[in-house]
Design a protein around this motif. Structure first.
Motif, PDB file in Angstrom:
ATOM      1  N   LEU A 280       0.821  -1.204   0.000  1.00  0.00           N
ATOM      2  CA  LEU A 280       0.000   0.000   0.000  1.00  0.00           C
ATOM      3  C   LEU A 280       0.853   1.251   0.000  1.00  0.00           C
ATOM      4  O   LEU A 280       0.564   2.226  -0.699  1.00  0.00           O
ATOM      5  CB  LEU A 280      -0.941   0.003   1.213  1.00  0.00           C
ATOM      6  CG  LEU A 280      -2.035  -1.071   1.226  1.00  0.00           C
ATOM      7  CD1 LEU A 280      -2.783  -1.059   2.559  1.00  0.00           C
ATOM      8  CD2 LEU A 280      -3.015  -0.860   0.079  1.00  0.00           C
ATOM      9  N   LEU A 281       1.925   1.247   0.797  1.00  0.00           N
ATOM     10  CA  LEU A 281       2.820   2.407   0.839  1.00  0.00           C
ATOM     11  C   LEU A 281       3.557   2.596  -0.484  1.00  0.00           C
ATOM     12  O   LEU A 281       3.863   3.718  -0.884  1.00  0.00           O
ATOM     13  CB  LEU A 281       3.839   2.235   1.972  1.00  0.00           C
ATOM     14  CG  LEU A 281       3.297   2.419   3.400  1.00  0.00           C
ATOM     15  CD1 LEU A 281       4.305   1.891   4.414  1.00  0.00           C
ATOM     16  CD2 LEU A 281       2.983   3.884   3.681  1.00  0.00           C
ATOM     17  N   SER A 282       3.865   1.484  -1.160  1.00  0.00           N
ATOM     18  CA  SER A 282       4.650   1.550  -2.397  1.00  0.00           C
ATOM     19  C   SER A 282       3.810   1.820  -3.625  1.00  0.00           C
ATOM     20  O   SER A 282       4.358   2.107  -4.695  1.00  0.00           O
ATOM     21  CB  SER A 282       5.419   0.225  -2.585  1.00  0.00           C
ATOM     22  OG  SER A 282       6.247  -0.052  -1.488  1.00  0.00           O
ATOM     23  N   ALA A 283       2.493   1.695  -3.498  1.00  0.00           N
ATOM     24  CA  ALA A 283       1.616   1.889  -4.664  1.00  0.00           C
ATOM     25  C   ALA A 283       1.732   3.304  -5.168  1.00  0.00           C
ATOM     26  O   ALA A 283       1.796   4.244  -4.375  1.00  0.00           O
ATOM     27  CB  ALA A 283       0.176   1.561  -4.298  1.00  0.00           C
ATOM     28  N   PRO A 284       1.743   3.506  -6.487  1.00  0.00           N
ATOM     29  CA  PRO A 284       1.856   4.858  -7.036  1.00  0.00           C
ATOM     30  C   PRO A 284       0.607   5.692  -6.737  1.00  0.00           C
ATOM     31  O   PRO A 284      -0.450   5.179  -6.507  1.00  0.00           O
ATOM     32  CB  PRO A 284       2.010   4.607  -8.547  1.00  0.00           C
ATOM     33  CG  PRO A 284       1.420   3.246  -8.785  1.00  0.00           C
ATOM     34  CD  PRO A 284       1.685   2.476  -7.527  1.00  0.00           C
TER      35      PRO A 284
END
Length: 285
Positions: free
Chosen positions: A281-285
């Motif tokens: 979730l944190l890495s999603a663009p």
């Protein structure tokens, strides 16, 4: 001993939700006579009528509505206890410690936490916000499972670049700096620089600097014309849109980027599913 049981109240709630004893019996996998007996016993022990027929439906009496409203939080809490027990039985973590730099965009942060909560409602997230480069307490660093920080080398963990946070040089629209023809370092040195803790010690070497311990306080200081400053562009979008804050037309350096890194505790190998989801979730663009 209590005169009534949570099971009886849960059956009452089910009958009201489904509208009949037969549907409640089917939904709870018991006989209709069992449902009727338990609700009759509940009303007998209370000495209050809780249900009355309305056509083909069973509906609450005013007293039933009042009492069930009071009981519902207990039913919800008890369901939470059972769900937590199932989480422990299945080996899922019940707590996740997250440390996030305060410059991380808050709308994005809370959207991520909401998605995580919907997927793992029994896992509590303990969030610690830290002020950019002001340093991370050893206990917070040691306990954190996932961190989003500006300086990857300051903690032990596997890290990768996550995103850049843009800081822009701004001042209140009525600040005297906007009446200066050309803004250079010598001109800026005549006015207080609003800093967020120790974010950038090099930039104020030739100017008076006022240091604030939170981003919100620094924004307010600029809004009240205490000085000018480089502030996170995302956090001041409303003030920029309204025109209360304006970008300074600097000859150079009007925009600066601060990198944020996503760091995972070293001993989390392999990653459990909750940590893996939070990282995704944190890495999603």
């Amino acid at each position: 001993m209590h005169k009534t049981t949570l099971e009886q109240w849960a059956l009452l709630e089910k009958v009201v939700a489904l509208g009949s004893f037969a549907r409640a019996a089917e939904d709870t996998h018991r006989s209709q006579s069992s449902v009727s007996y338990n609700l009759a016993l509940l009303q007998e022990r209370l000495g209050v009528a809780l249900l009355h027929p309305e056509g083909r439906r069973a509906v609450l009496t005013p007293a039933g509505e009042l009492l069930l409203t009071q009981v519902r939080p207990l039913l919800k809490a008890f369901a939470g206890v059972e769900a937590r027990a199932a989480t422990l039985r299945d080996g899922l973590r019940t707590r996740l410690d997250l440390v996030v730099d305060s410059i991380f965009p808050r709308p994005r942060l809370f959207a991520i936490l909401r998605q995580f909560q919907q997927r793992y409602p029994q896992t509590q997230v303990h969030l610690t916000e830290v002020l950019e480069n002001a340093g991370l307490d050893a206990p917070a660093s040691a306990e954190a499972d996932v961190m989003v920080l500006t300086r990857r080398q300051d903690v032990t963990g596997r890290g990768q670049w996550l995103m850049n946070i843009d800081f822009v040089a701004v001042a209140h629209r009525d600040h005297p700096l906007f009446s200066v023809a050309s803004l250079d370092d010598e001109t800026l040195a005549q006015w207080p620089l609003i800093r967020i803790a120790d974010r950038d010690t090099a930039s104020q070497s030739t100017s008076e600097a006022w240091t604030f311990s939170t981003i919100d306080a620094a924004i307010d200081a600029v809004m009240y014309q205490v000085g000018y400053g480089w502030l996170p562009e995302e956090r001041i979008q409303p003030q920029l849109a309204s025109g209360m804050l304006r970008r300074l037309p600097l000859n150079h350096g009007a925009r600066r980027a601060t990198p944020l890194h996503l760091i995972v505790k070293n001993d989390l190998t392999p990653l459990d599913e909750q940590v893996a989801l939070l990282i995704a979730l944190l890495s999603a663009p």
